[in-house]
Design an enzyme around this catalytic site. Structure first.
Site, PDB file in Angstrom:
ATOM      1  N   HIS A  76       3.106  20.404  10.549  1.00 44.78           N
ATOM      2  CA  HIS A  76       2.244  20.275   8.850  1.00 44.78           C
ATOM      3  C   HIS A  76       1.412  19.301   9.307  1.00 44.78           C
ATOM      4  CE1 HIS A  76       3.145  23.968   6.644  1.00 44.78           C
ATOM      5  NE2 HIS A  76       4.359  23.724   6.277  1.00 44.78           N
TER       6      HIS A  76
ATOM      7  N   GLY B 156      12.012  23.435   2.597  1.00 44.04           N
ATOM      8  CA  GLY B 156      11.427  22.128   3.241  1.00 44.04           C
ATOM      9  C   GLY B 156       9.429  22.463   3.052  1.00 44.04           C
TER      10      GLY B 156
ATOM     11  N   GLN C 241       0.374  20.212   1.958  1.00 42.08           N
ATOM     12  CA  GLN C 241       0.615  21.386   1.597  1.00 42.08           C
ATOM     13  C   GLN C 241       0.947  21.600  -0.046  1.00 42.08           C
ATOM     14  OE1 GLN C 241       5.047  22.345   3.551  1.00 42.08           O
ATOM     15  NE2 GLN C 241       3.585  24.425   2.969  1.00 42.08           N
TER      16      GLN C 241
ATOM     17  N   CYS D 271       7.040  30.309   5.358  1.00 40.69           N
ATOM     18  CA  CYS D 271       6.544  28.626   4.711  1.00 40.69           C
ATOM     19  C   CYS D 271       5.720  29.346   2.990  1.00 40.69           C
ATOM     20  CB  CYS D 271       5.346  28.636   5.950  1.00 40.69           C
ATOM     21  SG  CYS D 271       3.989  27.137   5.371  1.00 40.69           S
ATOM     22  N   LEU D 272       5.817  28.301   2.320  1.00 38.98           N
ATOM     23  CA  LEU D 272       5.856  27.846   0.798  1.00 38.98           C
ATOM     24  C   LEU D 272       4.239  28.235   1.180  1.00 38.98           C
ATOM     25  CD1 LEU D 272       8.210  25.975  -0.419  1.00 38.98           C
ATOM     26  CD2 LEU D 272       7.811  27.750  -0.576  1.00 38.98           C
TER      27      LEU D 272
ATOM     28  N   HIS E 214       9.079  22.134  11.678  1.00 36.47           N
ATOM     29  CA  HIS E 214       8.813  23.225  11.151  1.00 36.47           C
ATOM     30  C   HIS E 214       7.469  21.962  10.233  1.00 36.47           C
ATOM     31  CE1 HIS E 214       7.271  26.720   8.664  1.00 36.47           C
ATOM     32  NE2 HIS E 214       6.607  25.365   7.304  1.00 36.47           N
ATOM     33  N   GLU E 215       8.137  21.197   9.465  1.00 37.66           N
ATOM     34  CA  GLU E 215       7.758  20.256   8.380  1.00 37.66           C
ATOM     35  C   GLU E 215       6.883  19.519   9.502  1.00 37.66           C
ATOM     36  OE1 GLU E 215       6.829  21.310   5.700  1.00 37.66           O
ATOM     37  OE2 GLU E 215       9.560  22.846   5.966  1.00 37.66           O
TER      38      GLU E 215
HETATM   39 NI    NI Z   1       5.820  25.192   6.074  1.00 36.80          NI
END
Ligand code: NI
Length: 175
Positions: A140, A46, A51, A94-95, A136-137
């Protein structure tokens, strides 16, 4: 198609509230595809606009490798319109927070409305991993990271370690 740089926490760009996408055009389509490729390469399941420095309500998701009935989705203006009363704990990463994983408690099922990459309005019911990733996304897009759901003590420790990590990358690059 060139990839996008992923912003590592802590960073003020990850704490902003993103605006709705009001003009659907080819640029949005191209950005979604670049986000999708960036997520796949990372690799991740994701990725959200902020991000990669885009202050826009757009996310990409791909759970096809992890689940039998997983999905690859590009979502514009995702809006969670229903959440189940039943919660489940799931391990998240998370990236933008490389190397850290925590169990987060979230509603097990959701219904999300969004526009897809063809500007079609979709209503999707999601459960399990897909539900977790979408929640989660979407977080963000409102400046919320998964570590905002854990204790401030743990969050502080992770934040300090990430700052150290970012300083070490900068030093590495300037050599
Ligand atoms: Ni994330």
């Amino acid at each position: 198609m060139s990839q996008l740089d992923i912003i590592i926490a802590p960073d003020p760009k990850l704490k902003e509230h993103c605006g709705l996408i009001l003009d659907f055009n080819d640029e949005v389509k191209i950005l979604l595809e670049r986000m999708f490729q960036t997520m796949k390469k990372a690799p991740g399941i994701g990725l959200a606009g902020p991000q990669v420095g885009l202050n826009k309500r757009m996310i990409v998701v791909d759970t096809t490798q992890s689940e039998e009935k997983g999905k690859a989705l590009k979502m514009i203006n995702p809006n969670i319109v229903w959440r189940s009363k039943e919660f489940k704990k799931h391990e998240e990463g998370c990236l933008s927070i490389p190397g850290y994983y925590e169990y987060i408690n979230r509603p097990d099922k959701i219904i999300v409305e969004y526009l897809n990459e063809n500007n079609e309005k979709i209503e999707l019911e999601a459960q399990g991993l897909l539900s977790v990733v979408i929640q989660h996304e979407v977080d963000h897009l409102d400046g919320i990271l998964f570590i905002d759901h854990i204790s401030s003590l743990k969050r502080g420790i992770i934040s300090r370690k990430l700052k150290k990590y970012k300083r070490s990358i900068k030093k590495g690059n300037s050599k």
